[in-house]
Design a protein around this motif. Structure first.
Motif, PDB file in Angstrom:
ATOM      1  N   ILE A   1     121.708  72.930  29.898  1.00 26.50           N
ATOM      2  CA  ILE A   1     120.769  72.751  28.786  1.00 26.50           C
ATOM      3  C   ILE A   1     121.502  72.809  27.455  1.00 26.50           C
ATOM      4  O   ILE A   1     121.255  71.997  26.551  1.00 26.50           O
ATOM      5  CB  ILE A   1     119.642  73.803  28.863  1.00 26.50           C
ATOM      6  CG1 ILE A   1     118.736  73.510  30.061  1.00 26.50           C
ATOM      7  CG2 ILE A   1     118.831  73.829  27.581  1.00 26.50           C
ATOM      8  CD1 ILE A   1     117.767  74.627  30.383  1.00 26.50           C
ATOM      9  N   VAL A   2     122.426  73.755  27.312  1.00 31.27           N
ATOM     10  CA  VAL A   2     123.195  73.868  26.066  1.00 31.27           C
ATOM     11  C   VAL A   2     124.058  72.632  25.857  1.00 31.27           C
ATOM     12  O   VAL A   2     124.114  72.068  24.755  1.00 31.27           O
ATOM     13  CB  VAL A   2     124.049  75.156  26.077  1.00 31.27           C
ATOM     14  CG1 VAL A   2     125.052  75.172  24.935  1.00 31.27           C
ATOM     15  CG2 VAL A   2     123.152  76.381  26.025  1.00 31.27           C
ATOM     16  N   LEU A   3     124.717  72.158  26.908  1.00 30.63           N
ATOM     17  CA  LEU A   3     125.548  70.960  26.784  1.00 30.63           C
ATOM     18  C   LEU A   3     124.709  69.724  26.500  1.00 30.63           C
ATOM     19  O   LEU A   3     125.129  68.845  25.734  1.00 30.63           O
ATOM     20  CB  LEU A   3     126.376  70.766  28.052  1.00 30.63           C
ATOM     21  CG  LEU A   3     127.502  71.767  28.257  1.00 30.63           C
ATOM     22  CD1 LEU A   3     128.172  71.544  29.607  1.00 30.63           C
ATOM     23  CD2 LEU A   3     128.508  71.684  27.139  1.00 30.63           C
ATOM     24  N   ALA A   4     123.513  69.638  27.076  1.00 27.38           N
ATOM     25  CA  ALA A   4     122.629  68.496  26.813  1.00 27.38           C
ATOM     26  C   ALA A   4     122.166  68.498  25.357  1.00 27.38           C
ATOM     27  O   ALA A   4     122.085  67.432  24.736  1.00 27.38           O
ATOM     28  CB  ALA A   4     121.428  68.535  27.751  1.00 27.38           C
ATOM     29  N   ALA A   5     121.889  69.660  24.815  1.00 25.32           N
ATOM     30  CA  ALA A   5     121.488  69.735  23.403  1.00 25.32           C
ATOM     31  C   ALA A   5     122.628  69.310  22.495  1.00 25.32           C
ATOM     32  O   ALA A   5     122.416  68.567  21.522  1.00 25.32           O
ATOM     33  CB  ALA A   5     121.037  71.156  23.069  1.00 25.32           C
ATOM     34  N   ALA A   6     123.828  69.739  22.794  1.00 27.74           N
ATOM     35  CA  ALA A   6     124.979  69.337  21.980  1.00 27.74           C
ATOM     36  C   ALA A   6     125.240  67.840  22.107  1.00 27.74           C
ATOM     37  O   ALA A   6     125.520  67.159  21.111  1.00 27.74           O
ATOM     38  CB  ALA A   6     126.217  70.131  22.401  1.00 27.74           C
ATOM     39  N   ALA A   7     125.144  67.307  23.308  1.00 33.34           N
ATOM     40  CA  ALA A   7     125.361  65.870  23.511  1.00 33.34           C
ATOM     41  C   ALA A   7     124.297  65.048  22.801  1.00 33.34           C
ATOM     42  O   ALA A   7     124.597  63.975  22.248  1.00 33.34           O
ATOM     43  CB  ALA A   7     125.364  65.557  24.996  1.00 33.34           C
ATOM     44  N   THR A   8     123.078  65.529  22.790  1.00 31.58           N
ATOM     45  CA  THR A   8     122.004  64.822  22.092  1.00 31.58           C
ATOM     46  C   THR A   8     122.251  64.807  20.587  1.00 31.58           C
ATOM     47  O   THR A   8     122.044  63.778  19.933  1.00 31.58           O
ATOM     48  CB  THR A   8     120.650  65.476  22.398  1.00 31.58           C
ATOM     49  OG1 THR A   8     120.437  65.444  23.810  1.00 31.58           O
ATOM     50  CG2 THR A   8     119.523  64.757  21.709  1.00 31.58           C
ATOM     51  N   ALA A   9     122.707  65.908  20.039  1.00 33.46           N
ATOM     52  CA  ALA A   9     122.989  65.957  18.600  1.00 33.46           C
ATOM     53  C   ALA A   9     124.104  64.977  18.238  1.00 33.46           C
ATOM     54  O   ALA A   9     124.000  64.240  17.247  1.00 33.46           O
ATOM     55  CB  ALA A   9     123.372  67.378  18.194  1.00 33.46           C
ATOM     56  N   VAL A  10     125.149  64.925  19.051  1.00 32.34           N
ATOM     57  CA  VAL A  10     126.251  64.000  18.785  1.00 32.34           C
ATOM     58  C   VAL A  10     125.788  62.553  18.947  1.00 32.34           C
ATOM     59  O   VAL A  10     126.103  61.678  18.131  1.00 32.34           O
ATOM     60  CB  VAL A  10     127.447  64.309  19.710  1.00 32.34           C
ATOM     61  CG1 VAL A  10     128.501  63.223  19.639  1.00 32.34           C
ATOM     62  CG2 VAL A  10     128.048  65.651  19.352  1.00 32.34           C
ATOM     63  N   ALA A  11     125.013  62.277  19.991  1.00 33.94           N
ATOM     64  CA  ALA A  11     124.536  60.913  20.231  1.00 33.94           C
ATOM     65  C   ALA A  11     123.614  60.441  19.109  1.00 33.94           C
ATOM     66  O   ALA A  11     123.694  59.282  18.683  1.00 33.94           O
ATOM     67  CB  ALA A  11     123.827  60.839  21.575  1.00 33.94           C
ATOM     68  N   LEU A  12     122.744  61.299  18.634  1.00 32.63           N
ATOM     69  CA  LEU A  12     121.873  60.907  17.529  1.00 32.63           C
ATOM     70  C   LEU A  12     122.670  60.650  16.249  1.00 32.63           C
ATOM     71  O   LEU A  12     122.348  59.732  15.484  1.00 32.63           O
ATOM     72  CB  LEU A  12     120.802  61.968  17.290  1.00 32.63           C
ATOM     73  CG  LEU A  12     119.665  61.973  18.308  1.00 32.63           C
ATOM     74  CD1 LEU A  12     118.741  63.151  18.045  1.00 32.63           C
ATOM     75  CD2 LEU A  12     118.898  60.673  18.272  1.00 32.63           C
TER      76      LEU A  12
END
Length: 101
Positions: free
Chosen positions: A67-78
Protein backbone atom coordinates in the motif's frame (compact mmCIF):
# COMPACT_ATOMS: atom_id res chain seq x y z
CA UNK A 1 -17.55 -16.27 7.54
CA UNK A 2 -15.85 -15.58 4.24
CA UNK A 3 -13.57 -18.36 3.05
CA UNK A 4 -10.35 -18.11 1.08
CA UNK A 5 -12.03 -18.91 -2.25
CA UNK A 6 -14.28 -15.86 -1.92
CA UNK A 7 -11.27 -13.61 -1.37
CA UNK A 8 -9.57 -15.15 -4.40
CA UNK A 9 -12.68 -14.65 -6.56
CA UNK A 10 -12.98 -10.98 -5.59
CA UNK A 11 -9.27 -10.47 -6.17
CA UNK A 12 -9.41 -12.17 -9.57
CA UNK A 13 -12.34 -10.01 -10.67
CA UNK A 14 -10.56 -6.85 -9.53
CA UNK A 15 -7.35 -7.89 -11.30
CA UNK A 16 -9.25 -8.65 -14.54
CA UNK A 17 -10.95 -5.24 -14.42
CA UNK A 18 -7.52 -3.66 -13.97
CA UNK A 19 -6.07 -5.57 -16.94
CA UNK A 20 -9.04 -4.54 -19.07
CA UNK A 21 -8.57 -0.89 -18.15
CA UNK A 22 -4.85 -0.93 -18.87
CA UNK A 23 -5.30 -2.59 -22.26
CA UNK A 24 -8.34 -0.67 -23.55
CA UNK A 25 -8.24 2.86 -22.16
CA UNK A 26 -6.44 5.63 -24.02
CA UNK A 27 -6.28 8.04 -21.12
CA UNK A 28 -3.19 7.97 -18.90
CA UNK A 29 -5.18 8.56 -15.73
CA UNK A 30 -7.54 5.68 -16.50
CA UNK A 31 -4.54 3.45 -17.18
CA UNK A 32 -3.14 4.47 -13.80
CA UNK A 33 -6.44 3.58 -12.15
CA UNK A 34 -6.27 0.16 -13.82
CA UNK A 35 -2.78 -0.38 -12.41
CA UNK A 36 -4.06 0.59 -8.97
CA UNK A 37 -6.85 -1.99 -9.31
CA UNK A 38 -4.26 -4.67 -10.02
CA UNK A 39 -2.15 -3.61 -7.02
CA UNK A 40 -5.24 -3.68 -4.80
CA UNK A 41 -6.03 -7.19 -6.04
CA UNK A 42 -2.55 -8.27 -4.93
CA UNK A 43 -3.08 -6.59 -1.55
CA UNK A 44 -6.35 -8.49 -1.10
CA UNK A 45 -4.47 -11.72 -1.82
CA UNK A 46 -1.79 -10.87 0.74
CA UNK A 47 -4.31 -10.03 3.44
CA UNK A 48 -6.40 -13.12 2.67
CA UNK A 49 -3.42 -15.46 2.89
CA UNK A 50 -2.22 -13.66 5.99
CA UNK A 51 -5.60 -14.22 7.63
CA UNK A 52 -5.26 -17.97 7.23
CA UNK A 53 -1.64 -18.06 8.42
CA UNK A 54 -1.82 -19.28 12.01
CA UNK A 55 1.60 -18.27 13.29
CA UNK A 56 2.69 -15.11 11.48
CA UNK A 57 1.17 -11.87 10.26
CA UNK A 58 3.49 -11.65 7.28
CA UNK A 59 0.61 -11.21 4.82
CA UNK A 60 -0.60 -8.06 6.54
CA UNK A 61 2.94 -6.69 6.79
CA UNK A 62 3.56 -7.26 3.08
CA UNK A 63 0.18 -5.69 2.30
CA UNK A 64 1.14 -2.60 4.30
CA UNK A 65 4.38 -2.27 2.33
CA UNK A 66 2.46 -2.75 -0.94
CA UNK A 67 0.00 0.00 0.00
CA UNK A 68 2.83 2.41 0.85
CA UNK A 69 4.66 1.62 -2.39
CA UNK A 70 1.44 2.00 -4.40
CA UNK A 71 0.84 5.44 -2.89
CA UNK A 72 4.36 6.53 -3.73
CA UNK A 73 4.10 5.15 -7.27
CA UNK A 74 0.79 6.94 -7.77
CA UNK A 75 2.28 10.26 -6.66
CA UNK A 76 5.20 9.86 -9.08
CA UNK A 77 2.92 8.75 -11.93
CA UNK A 78 0.58 11.69 -11.45
CA UNK A 79 3.54 14.08 -11.48
CA UNK A 80 4.74 12.54 -14.73
CA UNK A 81 1.25 12.76 -16.24
CA UNK A 82 0.98 16.44 -15.29
CA UNK A 83 4.35 17.22 -16.87
CA UNK A 84 3.42 15.31 -20.03
CA UNK A 85 0.16 17.25 -20.22
CA UNK A 86 2.00 20.56 -19.90
CA UNK A 87 4.36 19.58 -22.71
CA UNK A 88 2.02 17.84 -25.19
CA UNK A 89 -1.43 19.17 -24.14
CA UNK A 90 -2.81 15.61 -24.10
CA UNK A 91 -2.78 12.60 -21.79
CA UNK A 92 -3.44 10.05 -24.54
CA UNK A 93 -0.41 7.71 -24.47
CA UNK A 94 -0.81 6.92 -28.19
CA UNK A 95 -0.39 10.58 -29.17
CA UNK A 96 2.80 11.11 -27.19
CA UNK A 97 5.56 10.01 -29.55
CA UNK A 98 8.49 12.33 -28.90
CA UNK A 99 10.78 12.13 -25.91
CA UNK A 100 12.65 15.34 -26.63
CA UNK A 101 12.76 18.10 -29.21
Amino acid sequence: MINLQTFMLISTCLFCIGIYMVLTKNNAIQVLIGIEFMINAAVINLVAFGKYDRYHNSGQIFALFAIVLAAAATAVALAIILNVYRRFKTIDPAKIDALKD
